[in-house]
Design a protein around this motif. Sequence first.
Motif, short mmCIF file in Angstrom:
data_model
loop_
_atom_site.label_atom_id
_atom_site.label_comp_id
_atom_site.label_asym_id
_atom_site.label_seq_id
_atom_site.Cartn_x
_atom_site.Cartn_y
_atom_site.Cartn_z
N ASP A 139 0.87 -1.17 0.00
CA ASP A 139 0.00 0.00 0.00
C ASP A 139 0.92 1.23 0.00
N ASP A 140 0.95 1.96 -1.12
CA ASP A 140 1.88 3.08 -1.26
C ASP A 140 1.66 4.15 -0.19
N LYS A 141 0.39 4.30 0.24
CA LYS A 141 0.09 5.31 1.27
C LYS A 141 0.77 4.94 2.59
N GLU A 142 0.71 3.65 2.89
CA GLU A 142 1.35 3.16 4.12
C GLU A 142 2.87 3.39 4.08
N ILE A 143 3.41 3.19 2.89
CA ILE A 143 4.87 3.36 2.74
C ILE A 143 5.24 4.83 2.92
N LEU A 144 4.43 5.72 2.36
CA LEU A 144 4.69 7.15 2.54
C LEU A 144 4.65 7.51 4.03
N GLU A 145 3.65 6.97 4.73
CA GLU A 145 3.54 7.25 6.18
C GLU A 145 4.80 6.77 6.90
N GLU A 146 5.26 5.58 6.49
CA GLU A 146 6.46 5.01 7.11
C GLU A 146 7.68 5.91 6.84
N ILE A 147 7.80 6.38 5.60
CA ILE A 147 8.94 7.24 5.25
C ILE A 147 8.86 8.57 6.02
N CYS A 148 7.65 9.12 6.14
CA CYS A 148 7.48 10.38 6.89
C CYS A 148 7.91 10.18 8.34
N ARG A 149 7.60 9.02 8.88
CA ARG A 149 7.92 8.73 10.28
C ARG A 149 9.42 8.47 10.47
N LEU A 150 10.01 7.72 9.53
CA LEU A 150 11.41 7.30 9.69
C LEU A 150 12.42 8.35 9.25
N LYS A 151 11.97 9.28 8.39
CA LYS A 151 12.84 10.36 7.89
C LYS A 151 14.21 9.87 7.38
N PRO A 152 14.20 8.95 6.42
CA PRO A 152 15.50 8.49 5.88
C PRO A 152 16.19 9.58 5.05
N ASP A 153 17.49 9.42 4.86
CA ASP A 153 18.26 10.39 4.08
C ASP A 153 18.25 10.06 2.59
N VAL A 154 18.08 8.76 2.30
CA VAL A 154 18.05 8.31 0.90
C VAL A 154 16.84 7.40 0.72
N ILE A 155 16.09 7.63 -0.35
CA ILE A 155 14.94 6.77 -0.64
C ILE A 155 15.12 6.23 -2.05
N LEU A 156 15.40 4.94 -2.15
CA LEU A 156 15.59 4.33 -3.47
C LEU A 156 14.35 3.52 -3.81
N VAL A 157 13.74 3.83 -4.95
CA VAL A 157 12.50 3.16 -5.34
C VAL A 157 12.74 2.35 -6.62
N ALA A 158 12.58 1.04 -6.51
CA ALA A 158 12.87 0.14 -7.64
C ALA A 158 11.60 -0.58 -8.07
N LEU A 159 10.75 0.15 -8.78
CA LEU A 159 9.48 -0.43 -9.23
C LEU A 159 9.37 -0.43 -10.74
N GLY A 160 10.38 0.10 -11.44
CA GLY A 160 10.33 0.24 -12.90
C GLY A 160 9.74 1.59 -13.29
N ILE A 161 10.07 2.02 -14.53
CA ILE A 161 9.53 3.29 -15.04
C ILE A 161 8.14 3.07 -15.61
N PRO A 162 7.21 4.00 -15.51
CA PRO A 162 7.31 5.30 -14.86
C PRO A 162 6.78 5.29 -13.42
N ARG A 163 6.37 4.08 -12.96
CA ARG A 163 5.68 4.03 -11.66
C ARG A 163 6.54 4.62 -10.54
N GLN A 164 7.83 4.28 -10.54
CA GLN A 164 8.70 4.74 -9.45
C GLN A 164 8.80 6.28 -9.42
N GLU A 165 8.91 6.89 -10.60
CA GLU A 165 9.04 8.36 -10.65
C GLU A 165 7.71 9.05 -10.31
N LEU A 166 6.59 8.46 -10.76
CA LEU A 166 5.29 9.06 -10.46
C LEU A 166 5.05 9.06 -8.95
N LEU A 167 5.47 7.98 -8.33
CA LEU A 167 5.30 7.86 -6.88
C LEU A 167 6.19 8.86 -6.13
#
Length: 242
Positions: A139-167
């Motif tokens: 669930d992409d929304k859940e992942i965003l919530e997790e990223i907002c909470r964890l505040k990582p310095d690097v976020i690498l998204v490997a879902l293929g183009i264009p889905r990863q960039e749109l997200l």
Amino acid sequence: MLKDYFKKLYTGTQADFFDRACQAMDQEKKLFVITANPETMMIGVQTPEFDQVLCSAHSVIVPDGIGVVKAASTLGLEPHGRVTGVELAAHLIQHAGETGRRIYLYGAKEEVISALVKKISDTYSPDVLAGYRNGYGQDDKEILEEICRLKPDVILVALGIPRQELLINQWFDQLDKGIFVGVGGSFDVLSDTKKRAPQLFVRLNLEWLYRIVKEPSRFGRFYRSNIRFLREIRKIKKQMGK
Ligand code: UDP
């Protein structure tokens, strides 16, 4: 529009771009990197939503594919070679590992991401990983919530183009810091699940050929988008009177 992607294309060296990305990480800035090949650009030409992402002032486009480097030269730019997603991802992981920054990984199959997580933990420390999720059925929304909470310095998204960039584009405004990169099949390579092309192929700019020979199903998509890309580049060149 295709012409606009080239107006903002990064044309410096890969090493300088890595320095810029690492500096942004050190300074806790935000950076959204699109590692483009002709296919990426042609999806932009055909999809208004993705076109906006490519043209957005938030994103930086770097030439991952040799086709983009060659086209840039044809259009009168002076590109200093490729900036590959797989090497950028490796460099960011290394810099984060060496400087105590934290990474979030999203995408690829469970066995791939688990192998990459183990490799990063063994090479640096498990603390380098802020979090990770495989790229299937999430669930992409859940992942965003997790990223907002964890505040990582690097976020690498490997879902293929264009889905990863749109997200990433959807997320970007909602986060205060982070180096965001859509890295396609890089986790497969960095986890040692898939082999990258031998260095000889990379040096001869034939990495695309190696990938097609290894995965013939890529050929149709590759051929169609590259032919269209060449046609479009020729048109732009004519318009420019070159
Ligand atoms: N992937 C994923 N979820 C999906 C579809 C793909 O996590 O629903 C992953 C896939 O496992 C692979 C990556 O996305 O690791 C795409 O790799 P590919 O080489 O096809 O990327 P591209 O050619 O778009 O750069």
